[in-house]
Design an enzyme around this catalytic site. Sequence first.
Site, short mmCIF file in Angstrom:
data_model
loop_
_atom_site.label_atom_id
_atom_site.label_comp_id
_atom_site.label_asym_id
_atom_site.label_seq_id
_atom_site.Cartn_x
_atom_site.Cartn_y
_atom_site.Cartn_z
N GLY A 298 0.81 -1.21 0.00
CA GLY A 298 0.00 0.00 0.00
C GLY A 298 0.85 1.26 0.00
N GLN A 299 2.11 1.11 0.40
CA GLN A 299 2.98 2.29 0.51
C GLN A 299 3.39 2.84 -0.84
OE1 GLN A 299 4.10 -0.66 -0.17
NE2 GLN A 299 6.09 -1.10 0.70
N ALA B 171 10.44 -1.95 8.48
CA ALA B 171 11.49 -1.03 8.93
C ALA B 171 11.66 0.20 8.04
CB ALA B 171 12.84 -1.76 9.06
N ARG C 128 12.54 0.30 5.07
CA ARG C 128 13.87 0.14 4.49
C ARG C 128 13.86 -0.04 2.97
NH1 ARG C 128 14.32 -5.25 3.53
NH2 ARG C 128 16.57 -5.26 3.24
N ALA D 146 17.55 9.24 -1.03
CA ALA D 146 16.32 8.92 -0.31
C ALA D 146 16.55 8.07 0.93
CB ALA D 146 15.35 8.18 -1.25
N GLU E 286 6.91 4.35 8.18
CA GLU E 286 6.43 4.15 9.55
C GLU E 286 6.39 5.43 10.38
OE1 GLU E 286 8.42 -0.06 10.60
OE2 GLU E 286 9.81 1.54 10.10
#
Lengths: 785, 155
Positions: free
Chosen positions: A491-492, A532, A534, A737, A742
């Site tokens: 979803g990110q 995380a 990441r 980046a 989160e």
Amino acid sequence: MTIAPTKDKATTNIGVSKPRVDVREKVTGAAIFTDDVQFGAGLLHARAKRSPYAHALIKRIDISKAKALPGVKVVVTGEDFPNRTGLYLRDRFIFARDRVRFVGEAVAGVAAVSEEIADKAVDLIEVEYEPLPGVHDPVYGASSEAPLVHPDLGSYEWPNFIFPVPGTNISNHFKVRKGDVDSVWEKCAAVVEYTFRVPHVQHVPIEPHVAIAKVDDEGNVTLWASSQSPFAQRNLIAKSLDIPESKIRVIAPLIGGGFGCKAGVTMEAIPVAIALKAKGHPVKFRLTREEEFYTNFVRQGLVAQIKVGCDKDGNLLGLQNTMYWDGGGYTDYGVNITRAGGYSGSGPFDCPNVKVDSLCVYTNHPVGGAYRGFGMSEVHTGIVQAMDMLAEKIGMDRVEFLKKNVVQEGDKILTGMTMHKTGIKECIDKAAQAINWGVKEPNSAPNKLRGKGIAVMWKAPAMPPNAGSSALIKLNEDASVTVMIGGQEIGQGTFTAMAQIAAEALGVPFESVKVKGPIDTQYSPYEWQTVASRLTWSMGNAVRNAALDARRRILDMVAEAWGENVEDLDIKDGYVISYKTEESISLKNIVVYGIPKPNDEGWIGGPVVGSGNFMPTYVTGLDKETGQGERAVVHYTTGAQAVDLEVDLDTGQITILKAVSAFDVGKAINPDLVRAQIEGGFVQGMSSAIFEEMKLVNGHMQNPSFVDYRIATSADVPEKIEAIIVEAPQDDGPFGARGIGEHPMVPTIAALANAIYNATGVRVPHPPLSAEKIYLAMLDAGIVK
Amino acid sequence: MSFHRIILTVNGSTEQVDVPGNMTLLQMLREKLALTGTKNGCAAGECGACTVLMNGEPVNSCMVLAAECNGADIITIEGLARDGQLDVIQKTIIEQGGVQCGFCTPGMLISARALLNRNPHPKEEEIREALVGNLCRCTGYNRIVSAVKAAAEVQ
Ligand code: FES
Ligand code: FES
């Protein structure tokens, strides 16, 4: 088509809000989630028999009646699966053996031809328990009086960065000792000491956990799972069932929200264990919403005893944070949350004397797992409120106090690591400015009190030192590009960001790049886990490296064909161009068939595939007694959040007039997706701050439904939610980046608590900051009668 | 178990289905008609992920028995676009960035379509009220609300 042969490097793919690559299928209902995969008539349905006790010995399990029920194909218990499993600390079984440690723990599993029959079979399983006294508070749990939840802790396996204390309920004791805290308090002009409590909350993805396993007659296992960690699951399931990794394939379609609860292994091993006894049949296990609430990973509760002090000018001198994490019945993942809470336990503050004790405590509560920025919302709830209290005590403006004390480039942070470049002060300024900080604004009605609050945060990716990423890039005849990755679209928007990075590094149009699931451990390149925050950074680097590798292969081929130097060539918009001769050639066909040599003398090149990887190699260990080390983490993302709100004197209800978040993301690959993460994260943080709490009574959750466990709805959300992007580039991030998934919910509880205090003069320190609690606190303080 | 033979219209086409008495509309759509766009988030009428239009009204399909759908006209997310042309609310939710994981999206879009059908120019509050039964854990809702506003303007 002619391409202007200039060497300008203006980017068209980075820092641009490209449309999501997965959006059309999601708005038409075509997107395939795990529950949508079709398995035909052979499908069996699995259910679990669960413990009604928080802590008990299992005296006897009788499965004979369940087995005899027509339609039941398999009944298994802990007897069948003797190996322990766990991501960090191997402390759990697939099904409980001998002892249950939380309400809802699976003690047996059933597969039947229908869900109804499976449910009936579960009811027919007889389990005799001998109840034991339970541990329902982490501070008590850490004491010597508490009964032991894991008497055999000393015999478990754990990695060298986890420090269990056998003979106690402490499964990890992480310490930081910097300077000399004990002698600093008398030098302080102001000291604040306070204990904060954060309740358990649940992740509540709208898609419940679901996994389907199938084992063929050669013992090859295929697992379809709504999973943030297909590779970690392959590894963990392999170990717990003694199956080689090569025989396990995990396929992970799109995820309907995870927020950490679909990382590691929780329920996914159950259908695999059952399928091993029903070869040829797919076995589907899907949690009910009720099970989703109390049987799976939860966000651990926390009790944090905090003491902070500063000199008369507001310079922080001492910071002490003793944290008791309510780890639950198993802490296989929780131990690392405690570690992350420990090494970031000062919050984003520069302080010469720091003492942190972060204790992961076994209790008879649901099992703690990763939840969006794990450990960090909990840590910041206490530490940032304590700073607000300290600023007031020393008589300083909060913004000024925060700016004086936040970490800056070059500071030695609590673990001894040197802080990198960070935009945290800019975040504070921008967030404060956006809510007119320092300007007293009128209430909207006489029965309202208005106030403003601000909170800062930091968070590092919490992961093993060597968590790696890899990527493959394949070029097709039509010059389209397929990017293969093992990180998950949850979803990110990571598929979109990866397409942008690949397009930019390779020199092709964004529209020609395809990134699609499912992630499949058999074909997708390795990725540690989608956790995380990441991926943009780590997987982004791998994708960029893969694209650069493909690019080099293409340029080598064309250079040879044209008799030119690679340095004079470039790829732009899907064409190879020469700055020297101004010649150009489309990537079409040549990236698969190569380029013919003149006079029919043969061919140059061949199908182009690029590969790349990334793994941080510089993360060092931390000393067991002092928590000191060269570089504890890869980097910190920082930010600030400010809110302007009103409190209703008649009801205690808050209305957020404006909420502003500013985060330093290094470089926003896709600014609109970054803003979407920040807005959605704020609302999730707000929901946890105001509404959410798993009500646990002797280990039993009292509110396992959407009706009783309320999350924010469209009517609860403030109209004004602003997201501000700050960019202080990350030296080893792709295009500068770093992650942001989160962070947006981390400072929210503290920001709201500080604003409520500013409005009313009453501090409601422990979430949820419900209307009832606020009203009662105002009543106590004599503000309302 | 008793089976019922029902005839109904789903996304414009007539279907005849034999359903057990305890089967929900949600199960029938997903398992009998392979229309998996409609999602199951709770099976208890509490999340809205399973919202479909039944005779023009939004319903939680997990709370409707399939056997009661004889003669009904059902529109699911798969029926929102016509001939490959997205409904305006599908277009505006894309433009406004109101989709993340996408699991709530089908139910959300159906609820939004129902609102726009009965009230072509809803006020902000009316939009928020109409979507209260559709939980979303990702987006924070505001972009979805903006999408409904934008759709109201163009339609
Ligand atoms: S699945 Fe029907 S309301 Fe949740
Ligand atoms: S987009 Fe994920 S639940 Fe709404």
